[in-house]
Motif scaffolding. Structure first.
Motif, short mmCIF file in Angstrom:
data_model
loop_
_atom_site.label_atom_id
_atom_site.label_comp_id
_atom_site.label_asym_id
_atom_site.label_seq_id
_atom_site.Cartn_x
_atom_site.Cartn_y
_atom_site.Cartn_z
N TRP A 6 83.53 55.11 43.87
CA TRP A 6 83.18 53.77 43.39
C TRP A 6 81.91 53.27 44.05
O TRP A 6 81.10 52.56 43.42
CB TRP A 6 84.34 52.81 43.61
CG TRP A 6 85.49 53.06 42.69
CD1 TRP A 6 86.75 53.47 43.02
CD2 TRP A 6 85.49 52.94 41.26
NE1 TRP A 6 87.53 53.61 41.90
CE2 TRP A 6 86.78 53.29 40.80
CE3 TRP A 6 84.51 52.56 40.33
CZ2 TRP A 6 87.12 53.27 39.45
CZ3 TRP A 6 84.85 52.55 38.98
CH2 TRP A 6 86.14 52.91 38.55
N MET A 7 81.68 53.63 45.32
CA MET A 7 80.46 53.19 45.98
C MET A 7 79.23 53.88 45.39
O MET A 7 78.16 53.28 45.28
CB MET A 7 80.54 53.46 47.48
CG MET A 7 81.53 52.56 48.22
SD MET A 7 81.23 50.79 47.95
CE MET A 7 79.67 50.55 48.81
N ILE A 8 79.37 55.15 45.02
CA ILE A 8 78.25 55.85 44.39
C ILE A 8 77.94 55.23 43.03
O ILE A 8 76.77 55.05 42.66
CB ILE A 8 78.57 57.36 44.25
CG1 ILE A 8 78.48 58.03 45.63
CG2 ILE A 8 77.61 58.04 43.26
CD1 ILE A 8 78.87 59.49 45.63
N ARG A 9 78.97 54.89 42.28
CA ARG A 9 78.75 54.23 40.99
C ARG A 9 78.04 52.89 41.17
O ARG A 9 77.13 52.55 40.41
CB ARG A 9 80.09 54.04 40.28
CG ARG A 9 80.69 55.33 39.74
CD ARG A 9 82.05 55.10 39.15
NE ARG A 9 82.59 56.33 38.56
CZ ARG A 9 83.77 56.84 38.84
NH1 ARG A 9 84.58 56.23 39.72
NH2 ARG A 9 84.17 57.96 38.25
N ALA A 10 78.45 52.13 42.17
CA ALA A 10 77.81 50.84 42.42
C ALA A 10 76.35 51.02 42.82
O ALA A 10 75.45 50.33 42.31
CB ALA A 10 78.56 50.09 43.52
N PHE A 11 76.08 51.98 43.71
CA PHE A 11 74.70 52.19 44.16
C PHE A 11 73.82 52.68 43.03
O PHE A 11 72.64 52.29 42.94
CB PHE A 11 74.67 53.19 45.31
CG PHE A 11 73.29 53.43 45.85
CD1 PHE A 11 72.63 52.45 46.56
CD2 PHE A 11 72.64 54.64 45.61
CE1 PHE A 11 71.34 52.66 47.04
CE2 PHE A 11 71.37 54.86 46.09
CZ PHE A 11 70.71 53.88 46.81
N ALA A 12 74.37 53.52 42.16
CA ALA A 12 73.59 54.02 41.03
C ALA A 12 73.09 52.86 40.16
O ALA A 12 71.95 52.87 39.69
CB ALA A 12 74.42 54.98 40.19
N ILE A 13 73.94 51.85 39.98
CA ILE A 13 73.53 50.68 39.20
C ILE A 13 72.54 49.83 39.99
O ILE A 13 71.52 49.38 39.47
CB ILE A 13 74.76 49.83 38.80
CG1 ILE A 13 75.67 50.62 37.86
CG2 ILE A 13 74.32 48.52 38.16
CD1 ILE A 13 75.03 50.99 36.55
N GLY A 14 72.83 49.61 41.26
CA GLY A 14 71.97 48.75 42.08
C GLY A 14 70.54 49.25 42.17
O GLY A 14 69.59 48.47 42.02
N ILE A 15 70.37 50.55 42.39
CA ILE A 15 69.02 51.09 42.56
C ILE A 15 68.29 51.16 41.22
O ILE A 15 67.08 51.37 41.18
CB ILE A 15 69.08 52.49 43.22
CG1 ILE A 15 67.72 52.87 43.83
CG2 ILE A 15 69.53 53.54 42.23
CD1 ILE A 15 67.34 52.04 45.01
N GLY A 16 69.01 50.92 40.13
CA GLY A 16 68.39 50.89 38.81
C GLY A 16 67.37 49.78 38.66
O GLY A 16 66.55 49.82 37.72
#
Length: 239
Positions: A159-169
């Motif tokens: 879930w943290m990787i999914r969140a970071f993937a969106i954030g760095i977008g």
């Protein structure tokens, strides 16, 4: 479940390009923030208001920077959290920093929704992308927190990787806007909605692709993971 003494193996070939890409996108975000300050601070001091895109940031600085400031903190700290090299050797730091970054990410996400919906420069298209992916970002953070409270390292990481993937977008959005304007395809206003949808969709897919390639963190052996998650893990993440 966590074994900080697990030795690092060979580095997968896709680790270094991913590190470079994350660093580039983070640098783009930082450059945007610096430019934002260079524009906003003189106007705030003089009591003047610029035209166009910059106007909202000066008219509503508290709302804007309650999104920007914690967001920058999260994007700079998250790669350290995802790095096995740091997590394995400094686990106490990982836990303490994680609490700070979780609060920062939640604050940034909430104010991003408020600011992005109320003052969407790109209109309904941008606002709808903000609602969808901003909500997904917050859901990922909450589910990551719930997972680690249960001691479920595997799902917490996912879930943290999914969140970071969106954030760095956020960095990729700036690249798309620059491309559309530089190529003369769209104006600044018209490029926002499509840039938001393209960037966040790409990053959501990229996050899932990463999890398909590296489903387990290095410190969790396949035999310790739930049956459906037993697969070879990458030996190192972002660090």
């Amino acid at each position: 479940m966590i074994d900080p003494s697990v030795a690092l193996g060979s580095r997968p070939r896709w680790i270094r390009p991913t590190q470079v890409l994350v660093a580039v996108l983070a640098s783009i975000v930082l450059a945007f923030v610096v430019n934002r300050l260079l524009i906003d601070v003189p106007h705030l001091r003089a009591g003047t208001v610029p035209d166009g895109f910059d106007r909202t940031y000066v008219e509503h600085p508290w709302l804007a920077y309650l999104h920007i400031a914690p967001g920058v903190l999260y994007l700079l700290g998250a790669p350290l959290q995802l790095s096995y090299r740091i997590r394995g050797r400094h686990y106490t730091l990982h836990r303490r920093l994680g609490r700070v970054l979780l609060v920062a990410a939640l604050a940034s996400g909430v104010f991003a929704l408020v600011f992005g919906v109320r003052f969407a420069f790109g209109g309904v298209g941008e606002a709808s992308a903000t609602v969808l992916f901003g909500t997904w970002f917050l859901v990922c953070l909450v589910l990551a927190f719930r997972a680690i409270r249960r001691g479920d390292v595997v799902r917490h990481r996912r879930w943290m990787i999914r969140a970071f993937a969106i954030g760095i977008g956020i960095g990729t959005i700036r690249l798309w806007i620059g491309f559309f304007m530089g190529a003369g395809l769209l104006s600044l206003h018209d490029s926002f909605a499509i840039a938001f949808w393209l960037s966040f969709t790409m990053h959501a897919v990229a996050g899932e692709a990463w999890l398909r390639v590296a489903p387990l963190p290095p410190e969790v052996r396949p035999a310790e993971a739930p049956h459906e998650e037993r697969a070879p893990a990458a030996r190192e993440e972002l660090g």
